[in-house]
Design a protein around this motif. Structure first.
Motif, PDB file in Angstrom:
ATOM      1  N   GLN A 220       0.826  -1.214   0.000  1.00  0.00           N
ATOM      2  CA  GLN A 220       0.000   0.000   0.000  1.00  0.00           C
ATOM      3  C   GLN A 220       0.861   1.266   0.000  1.00  0.00           C
ATOM      4  OE1 GLN A 220      -3.340   0.004  -0.456  1.00  0.00           O
ATOM      5  NE2 GLN A 220      -3.107  -2.182  -0.645  1.00  0.00           N
ATOM      6  N   THR A 223       2.115   1.666  -3.496  1.00  0.00           N
ATOM      7  CA  THR A 223       1.006   2.114  -4.354  1.00  0.00           C
ATOM      8  C   THR A 223       0.742   3.606  -4.170  1.00  0.00           C
ATOM      9  OG1 THR A 223       0.007  -0.074  -4.160  1.00  0.00           O
ATOM     10  CG2 THR A 223      -1.407   1.672  -4.952  1.00  0.00           C
ATOM     11  N   SER A 224       0.711   4.062  -2.917  1.00  0.00           N
ATOM     12  CA  SER A 224       0.461   5.482  -2.627  1.00  0.00           C
ATOM     13  C   SER A 224       1.556   6.360  -3.224  1.00  0.00           C
ATOM     14  CB  SER A 224       0.395   5.711  -1.112  1.00  0.00           C
ATOM     15  OG  SER A 224      -0.702   5.036  -0.571  1.00  0.00           O
ATOM     16  N   ASN A 354      -5.024  -3.294  -5.338  1.00  0.00           N
ATOM     17  CA  ASN A 354      -6.280  -3.091  -4.611  1.00  0.00           C
ATOM     18  C   ASN A 354      -7.332  -4.157  -4.914  1.00  0.00           C
ATOM     19  OD1 ASN A 354      -5.481  -0.835  -3.249  1.00  0.00           O
ATOM     20  ND2 ASN A 354      -6.337   0.617  -4.714  1.00  0.00           N
TER      21      ASN A 354
END
Length: 482
Positions: A220, A223-224, A354
């Motif tokens: 995550q 990804t961010s 996701n």
């Protein structure tokens, strides 16, 4: 940190489809609607925070009642009250952090210390029909989410790989309009390439639906980071092009025909209500949480406006792609091949991380909906049937259509409308009634929404239901014209 998470959660896939929706509806209508829907989303966020506080108070009160009953039983069985209280006090002091032992006072009963998910709040404050409607709404929304993700990845791969071959090298965003029947590689058409990528995507990520997805923290974070690099790059590249006088966009001020999709995209792009319990609960000082959330919404509004306005003035309306990143795979926009491919394939990396998480969430919601108290599912139902009904419908939808703007618009306008407006308004109304019933009419919830008057709840409900009618009528009318 909680507010950074909220920013990251809200600014997602919906933002990539917003520039096209802005161009279709006109800049003035788009800006007014975006600001109004941002305000509405903030209002319902405060409703959910209030309902979370009421749910925490209910759980705390039930535990206190249970403890009293247990103490009454213990005292009647010959154990002295002082022994029970000493032991209980010692155990609590041992498990509580030192600072809170020193500052021990009676905590406010409405303090949000326990994570109460939306489903649990629905079961506490709604009747049986309300709970079933809640799960139905969440399930439809998650199906829409998965269908959008399942279409977005193959679309991006098809656009990048088909345009990078033959005579159309890096010409995705140059105004060339491709049909699904156009050739991609040799005899293979673009629609065939899309379906091949969809099959590969399903085979690679589908199996995760049959297992639990855990320990995704680093995934995550990555990804961010990629998301922010991509968004900032797109804004800078569009601004450079505008400053050089190479901008081609001449957006109209208002086009009523584009409102339907814009509405759905905007609702989808402000969606965070279903994840608020996980975001708000860990925040240690919640005194000013509503003001900080308002700041978050203002920043998100500014970001969406900047992204969309740079897009509609940089590119002609007819060249804006459903997935905005694909506009930057053109050599004229950026001649650095790495950046072109990074932006073109950006949805592939971020959405792929996701997809399994949302699939597992949907599968668990199905299990909760059909769960009977004390009952367990047979192995085949638990491990095969639930994952299959989670995975197959969104993949079929993605197989039939890859019109991302419509998918996002319909998901936002229907299920998103329910989750963002109707459910929070009903939660606020029912939790207020429950609180008055249990704690008396004089009790004040410390996290009471700034929009505490019943007028606001009625306003949100009327708005939500009228949106359902408006969107449905719009779809029926546009279909009958066709």
């Amino acid at each position: 940190v909680g507010l950074v998470y909220m920013f990251n959660l809200i600014v997602g896939t919906g933002a990539l489809t917003m520039p096209k929706a802005f161009a279709t509806a006109g800049w003035l209508i788009s800006l007014v609607l975006l600001m109004f829907l941002g305000f509405m989303s903030y209002m319902t966020t405060t409703f959910v925070v209030e309902a979370m506080a009421a749910a925490n108070a209910q759980l705390r009160w039930k535990r206190m009642e249970k403890r009293k009953d247990d103490e009454d039983e213990d005292s009647s069985s010959g154990v002295s009250d002082s022994d029970v209280l000493l032991q209980d006090g010692y155990e609590r002091a041992e498990t509580r952090p030192i600072l809170s032992v020193q500052r021990r006072g009676s905590p406010n009963i409405f303090e949000i210390t326990e994570r109460v998910e939306m489903g649990q709040m629905a079961s506490m404050f709604f009747n049986k029909v309300g709970v079933n409607l809640f799960y139905f709404c969440i399930i439809i929304y998650l199906y829409g989410d998965l269908a959008i993700y399942a279409a977005a990845v193959p679309v991006s791969l098809m656009q990048v790989t088909c345009s990078a071959t033959g005579n159309h090298s890096c010409s995705v965003g140059d105004g060339t309009k491709y049909n699904d029947t156009d050739k991609c590689w040799g005899p293979i058409r673009r629609i065939d390439a899309y379906r091949l990528y969809l099959a590969a995507f399903t085979l690679l990520l589908g199996p995760f639906t049959f297992f639990n997805v855990q320990k995704t923290k680093y995934l995550q974070i990555m990804t961010s980071l990629m998301r922010w690099i991509a968004f900032v790059l797109m804004i800078i590249l569009a601004l450079i092009r505008i400053s050089r006088g190479q901008a081609e966009g001449h957006p109209s001020m208002a086009q009523l025909s584009g409102i339907r999709n814009l509405f759905g995209v905007c609702v989808y792009s402000f969606m965070c209500q279903h994840s608020l319990p996980s975001l708000i609960t860990p925040i240690s000082k919640k005194k000013h949480v509503n003001k900080l959330v308002l700041l978050d919404y203002i920043l998100i509004l500014a970001f969406y406006s900047l992204l969309s306005f740079t897009a509609i003035y940089c590119f002609r309306n007819d060249t804006l792609m459903d997935m905005y990143t694909l506009n930057f795979t053109n050599c004229e926009i950026i001649n650095v091949a790495f950046i072109r491919y990074f932006l073109g394939l950006f949805p592939v990396f971020t959405i792929s991380t996701n997809f399994p998480i949302i699939a597992v969430t949907l599968r668990n919601n199905w299990k909760t909906l059909f769960h009977r108290e004390g009952g367990t599912y047979p192995w085949v139902v638990d491990r095969i049937v639930f994952p299959a009904i989670t995975l197959i419908p969104p993949v079929l939808v993605a197989f039939c259509t890859h019109d991302l703007e419509s998918l996002v618009g319909i998901t936002g306008a229907y299920a998103g409308n329910g989750i963002q407006y109707l459910i929070p308004a009903f939660l606020a109304y029912c939790s207020r009634k429950d609180t008055q019933l249990v704690f008396g009419s004089g009790t004040v919830n410390k996290h009471l929404s700034p929009f505490r008057h019943t007028f606001w709840i009625v306003f949100v409900l009327v708005w939500g239901f009228s949106c359902f009618v408006f969107v449905t009528a719009n779809i029926v009318l546009s279909e009958s014209k066709l």
